[in-house]
Design an enzyme around this catalytic site. Sequence first.
Site, mmCIF file in Angstrom:
data_model
loop_
_atom_site.group_PDB
_atom_site.id
_atom_site.type_symbol
_atom_site.label_atom_id
_atom_site.label_comp_id
_atom_site.label_asym_id
_atom_site.label_seq_id
_atom_site.Cartn_x
_atom_site.Cartn_y
_atom_site.Cartn_z
ATOM 1 N N CYS A 11 6.634 -53.565 -5.210
ATOM 2 C CA CYS A 11 7.887 -53.890 -4.574
ATOM 3 C C CYS A 11 9.203 -54.169 -5.476
ATOM 4 O O CYS A 11 10.123 -53.828 -5.119
ATOM 5 C CB CYS A 11 7.577 -55.513 -3.743
ATOM 6 N N ASP A 34 3.976 -41.823 -12.550
ATOM 7 C CA ASP A 34 2.844 -42.945 -12.941
ATOM 8 C C ASP A 34 3.042 -43.120 -14.378
ATOM 9 O O ASP A 34 3.367 -42.081 -15.171
ATOM 10 C CB ASP A 34 1.446 -42.239 -12.663
ATOM 11 N N HIS A 50 5.157 -53.418 2.049
ATOM 12 C CA HIS A 50 4.001 -53.821 1.309
ATOM 13 C C HIS A 50 2.755 -53.930 2.025
ATOM 14 O O HIS A 50 2.810 -54.782 2.799
ATOM 15 C CB HIS A 50 4.540 -55.420 0.512
ATOM 16 N N ASN A 89 -6.900 -45.443 -4.111
ATOM 17 C CA ASN A 89 -8.309 -46.211 -4.507
ATOM 18 C C ASN A 89 -7.845 -47.444 -3.482
ATOM 19 O O ASN A 89 -6.721 -47.941 -3.328
ATOM 20 C CB ASN A 89 -7.835 -46.735 -5.661
ATOM 21 N N GLY A 95 -11.192 -48.854 -8.381
ATOM 22 C CA GLY A 95 -10.138 -48.619 -9.278
ATOM 23 C C GLY A 95 -8.933 -49.115 -8.936
ATOM 24 O O GLY A 95 -7.722 -48.783 -9.911
ATOM 25 N N THR A 97 -5.778 -51.170 -8.828
ATOM 26 C CA THR A 97 -5.172 -52.385 -9.713
ATOM 27 C C THR A 97 -3.861 -52.975 -9.275
ATOM 28 O O THR A 97 -3.463 -54.211 -9.506
ATOM 29 C CB THR A 97 -4.960 -51.633 -11.196
ATOM 30 N N HIS A 102 -0.754 -47.004 -2.298
ATOM 31 C CA HIS A 102 0.028 -45.947 -2.654
ATOM 32 C C HIS A 102 -1.059 -44.698 -2.802
ATOM 33 O O HIS A 102 -2.389 -44.953 -2.996
ATOM 34 C CB HIS A 102 0.537 -46.117 -4.157
ATOM 35 N N HIS A 104 -1.883 -41.436 -5.151
ATOM 36 C CA HIS A 104 -1.790 -40.852 -6.356
ATOM 37 C C HIS A 104 -1.755 -39.432 -6.232
ATOM 38 O O HIS A 104 -2.663 -38.721 -5.250
ATOM 39 C CB HIS A 104 -3.049 -41.085 -7.346
HETATM 40 P P1 AMP Z 1 -4.381 -48.067 -8.811
HETATM 41 O O1 AMP Z 1 -5.107 -48.269 -10.144
HETATM 42 O O2 AMP Z 1 -4.855 -47.147 -7.700
HETATM 43 O O3 AMP Z 1 -4.004 -49.425 -8.279
HETATM 44 O O4 AMP Z 1 -2.903 -47.289 -9.502
HETATM 45 C C1 AMP Z 1 -1.901 -47.998 -9.916
HETATM 46 C C2 AMP Z 1 -1.302 -47.163 -10.816
HETATM 47 O O5 AMP Z 1 0.014 -47.608 -11.015
HETATM 48 C C3 AMP Z 1 -1.799 -46.906 -12.124
HETATM 49 O O6 AMP Z 1 -1.917 -45.451 -12.180
HETATM 50 C C4 AMP Z 1 -0.671 -47.356 -13.105
HETATM 51 O O7 AMP Z 1 -0.743 -46.391 -14.008
HETATM 52 C C5 AMP Z 1 0.527 -47.108 -12.213
HETATM 53 N N1 AMP Z 1 1.622 -48.213 -12.692
HETATM 54 C C6 AMP Z 1 1.543 -49.520 -12.994
HETATM 55 N N2 AMP Z 1 2.639 -49.847 -13.273
HETATM 56 C C7 AMP Z 1 3.366 -49.003 -13.095
HETATM 57 C C8 AMP Z 1 4.986 -48.834 -13.218
HETATM 58 N N3 AMP Z 1 5.637 -50.051 -13.703
HETATM 59 N N4 AMP Z 1 5.661 -47.548 -13.298
HETATM 60 C C9 AMP Z 1 4.770 -46.484 -12.837
HETATM 61 N N5 AMP Z 1 3.388 -46.592 -12.622
HETATM 62 C C10 AMP Z 1 2.859 -47.825 -12.767
HETATM 63 ZN ZN ZN Z 2 4.378 -54.777 -2.899
#
Ligand code: AMP
Ligand code: ZN
Length: 114
Positions: A11, A34, A50, A89, A95, A97, A102, A104
Site C-alpha cells: 500500500c 521485486d 488491499h 503465495n 511463503g 510474507t 500479488h 510474482h
Molecule cells: P511473498 O513472499 O509472496 O509475500 O512476496 C513478497 C515479495 O515482496 C518478496 O519477493 C519480496 O522480495 C518483495 N518485496 C518486499 N518488499 C519490497 C519492496 N519494498 N519493493 C519491492 N519488492 C519487495
Molecule cells: Zn496493502
Amino acid sequence: MGNNEQTCIFCDIINGKIPSKILYNCDDFIIIEDINPQAPKHFLAIPKEHFAFLAHCTDTQSTVLGKILQTIPQLKQVLQIDDFRIIINQGKSAGQTVFHLHFHILGGKEFGNF
Ligand code: AMP
Ligand code: ZN
C-alpha cells in the site's frame, strides 16, 4: 486504500510513500521490480486495492486479477521477458510474507518442473 482499511508495505508503494521501480501503472494495479529477485527477471503485479487472500476476493477484485493476467503477456517488451512463470503465495507456509495479494512474474531462466 482498500476494502478492509489495512495498510502494508505494498500500500505504501502504491501511495508513493515507499519508492520502487514501477514498470507499469494503471487504475487497478502496478507492476514493480521485486527488491530481492529470485530469477533474472522478477516482477510483482499488485492490485491497488488491499486484500490478502484469494478466499476474500470480491467480484470486482477478481476482475482486476483477470485483467492482470490478461495484461502481463502484452507487456513482454516492457518487462523484457519471453517465457515466464506466475506465482501467487497464499499463507505463511506457502511463503507469503506480504499480506497484500500479488502475482510474482518470473522469467529470464530455464525453470524445472517444480
Ligand atoms: P511473498 O513472499 O509472496 O509475500 O512476496 C513478497 C515479495 O515482496 C518478496 O519477493 C519480496 O522480495 C518483495 N518485496 C518486499 N518488499 C519490497 C519492496 N519494498 N519493493 C519491492 N519488492 C519487495
Ligand atoms: Zn496493502
